[in-house]
Write a protein that holds these residues in place. Structure first.
Motif, mmCIF file in Angstrom:
data_model
loop_
_atom_site.group_PDB
_atom_site.id
_atom_site.type_symbol
_atom_site.label_atom_id
_atom_site.label_comp_id
_atom_site.label_asym_id
_atom_site.label_seq_id
_atom_site.Cartn_x
_atom_site.Cartn_y
_atom_site.Cartn_z
ATOM 1 N N ARG A 60 0.831 -1.206 0.000
ATOM 2 C CA ARG A 60 0.000 0.000 0.000
ATOM 3 C C ARG A 60 0.865 1.255 0.000
ATOM 4 N NH1 ARG A 60 -2.559 -1.233 4.042
ATOM 5 N NH2 ARG A 60 -1.647 0.118 5.650
ATOM 6 N N PHE A 61 1.927 1.241 0.794
ATOM 7 C CA PHE A 61 2.853 2.375 0.866
ATOM 8 C C PHE A 61 3.381 2.726 -0.518
ATOM 9 C CE2 PHE A 61 7.044 4.258 1.291
ATOM 10 C CZ PHE A 61 6.954 5.105 2.370
ATOM 11 N N PHE A 62 3.832 1.724 -1.273
ATOM 12 C CA PHE A 62 4.405 1.982 -2.589
ATOM 13 C C PHE A 62 3.340 2.226 -3.656
ATOM 14 C CE2 PHE A 62 8.048 -0.495 -0.705
ATOM 15 C CZ PHE A 62 8.876 0.601 -0.594
ATOM 16 N N ASN A 63 2.238 1.494 -3.602
ATOM 17 C CA ASN A 63 1.166 1.688 -4.587
ATOM 18 C C ASN A 63 0.624 3.109 -4.547
ATOM 19 O OD1 ASN A 63 -0.287 -1.666 -4.228
ATOM 20 N ND2 ASN A 63 1.492 -0.964 -5.385
ATOM 21 N N TYR B 239 4.161 3.198 -7.368
ATOM 22 C CA TYR B 239 5.060 2.078 -7.649
ATOM 23 C C TYR B 239 4.298 0.755 -7.536
ATOM 24 C CZ TYR B 239 8.591 5.668 -7.201
ATOM 25 O OH TYR B 239 9.315 6.817 -7.370
ATOM 26 N N HIS B 240 4.498 -0.113 -8.514
ATOM 27 C CA HIS B 240 3.748 -1.360 -8.582
ATOM 28 C C HIS B 240 4.697 -2.532 -8.867
ATOM 29 C CE1 HIS B 240 0.004 0.989 -8.627
ATOM 30 N NE2 HIS B 240 0.650 1.817 -9.438
ATOM 31 N N GLN B 241 4.136 -3.721 -8.900
ATOM 32 C CA GLN B 241 4.908 -4.949 -9.118
ATOM 33 C C GLN B 241 6.046 -5.052 -8.096
ATOM 34 O OE1 GLN B 241 5.940 -5.760 -13.269
ATOM 35 N NE2 GLN B 241 4.264 -4.427 -13.969
ATOM 36 N N ILE B 242 5.685 -4.840 -6.826
ATOM 37 C CA ILE B 242 6.656 -4.854 -5.746
ATOM 38 C C ILE B 242 7.161 -6.277 -5.502
ATOM 39 C CG2 ILE B 242 7.102 -4.143 -3.367
ATOM 40 C CD1 ILE B 242 6.092 -1.893 -5.209
#
Length: 259
Positions: free
Chosen positions: A30-33, A37-40
Motif C-alpha cells: 500500500r505504501f508503494f502503490n 510504484y507497482h509490481q513490488i
C-alpha cells in the motif's frame, strides 16, 4: 566451521526477513502503490539487515526501480542528502546510479533508484579490467574535494554499467562541513592508523568510519598480493601504481570518530 556459521546466519536472516515481509506485506504494498510504484518484489532477503529492507518495483511510466525502505530516522535521510550533493558534481554524474525519488510517510522512508543492469565489481572483474580501476581513485578524489567520506568503500559497492564504474550505498556517508558531532584524529600517527585495522570488529553503522583512501589501499593491496600468474607485467605495474597513489593520499584525509 566458520563457513557453516556464516551460511546458517544467512539462512536465519533470510527466514527472519521473510516472516517480517509476510507480516507487513499489505502495508508495504500500500505504501508503494499510493506513491505510484507497482509490481513490488523483495530483493535478496539475505541482504536485509539493520532494519533496512530492499525491493524492486516498476514506476508510473513502467521503468524498473530499486527501493531501499526503512523506519530508521537517519540512514536513508543521510543517503538522500548525499545524492543531492553528489549529483551536482560534473565528474560524479556519470559515476552514480540515477536517483529517482525519496518518500517520507507514516514514519517510514524510501529511497528510489533506477534499477541498475550492470555488473557488481568483484576480484575476477577487477583482474580483467585493471585499466579501469583508476576510476575508483578518481571517485574518492571527488568525495574528498567535496569534504565527503563514503565510509564503506569496497569492490561490491561499485557497479560497472554503460562504460562507467558507478559507486553506490551512501547510507553511512558523512559531510565533514555539516556534521558538528565529530572529532578527527591525524592518520600520520601510527597508533591511530592501527585503529583502522580493527574497527570493523562488531559490525555496526558506527565503526564504518575509516579513511576512504585506506579502504582503497586494502582493495589494491589484496588484488596485488593475490594476482593470478596470468596477469601481465604491465597490469601488475598498474596495480602497484594504484597502491602507491592511494598510500600517498591516506594522510590527506581524516580518521573520523562519531562522538
Amino acid at each position: 566451521m566458520s563457513f557453516l556459521r556464516y551460511y546458517l546466519s544467512l539462512l536465519y536472516r533470510t527466514i527472519k526477513n521473510r516472516i517480517f515481509y509476510i507480516k507487513n506485506r499489505s502495508f508495504i504494498h500500500r505504501f508503494f502503490n499510493e506513491n505510484g510504484y507497482h509490481q513490488i518484489k523483495t530483493f535478496n532477503l539475505s541482504k536485509w539487515h539493520h532494519d533496512l529492507y530492499l525491493f524492486t518495483a516498476v514506476d508510473k511510466v513502467g521503468d524498473p526501480v530499486f527501493i531501499k525502505f526503512t523506519n530508521l530516522p537517519r540512514i536513508l535521510k543521510n543517503e538522500n542528502r548525499a545524492y543531492k550533493k553528489l549529483q551536482k558534481n560534473e565528474f560524479l554524474k556519470d559515476h552514480l546510479i540515477e536517483h529517482k525519488g525519496y518518500i517520507k510517510k507514516d514514519g517510514y522512508k524510501a529511497l528510489i533508484l533506477k534499477r541498475a543492469n550492470g555488473v557488481v565489481l568483484n576480484e575476477e572483474w577487477a583482474y580483467q579490467n585493471i585499466d579501469k580501476l583508476g576510476d575508483l581513485i578518481r571517485i574518492v578524489d571527488e568525495f574528498t574535494g567535496l569534504s565527503l567520506i563514503h565510509r564503506d568503500i569496497k569492490l561490491d559497492n561499485f557497479i560497472y554499467e554503460n562504460g562507467h564504474i558507478k559507486v553506490f550505498d551512501f547510507s553511512f556517508m558523512i559531510d565533514m562541513t555539516e556534521d558538528k558531532k565529530m572529532k578527527e584524529i591525524d592518520l600520520s600517527n601510527n597508533d591511530n592508523m592501527m585503529k583502522l585495522v580493527t574497527m570493523g570488529v562488531g559490525y555496526k553503522p558506527t565503526p564504518l568510519k575509516w579513511d576512504d583512501y585506506f579502504a582503497l589501499h586494502v582493495v589494491f593491496n589484496f588484488l596485488l598480493n593475490n594476482k593470478p600468474s596470468t596477469i601481465s607485467l604491465e597490469n601488475s605495474n598498474l596495480l602497484e601504481q594504484y597502491l602507491k597513489e592511494v598510500s600517498d593520499k591516506i594522510n590527506t584525509n581524516s580518521y573520523t570518530i562519531l562522538k
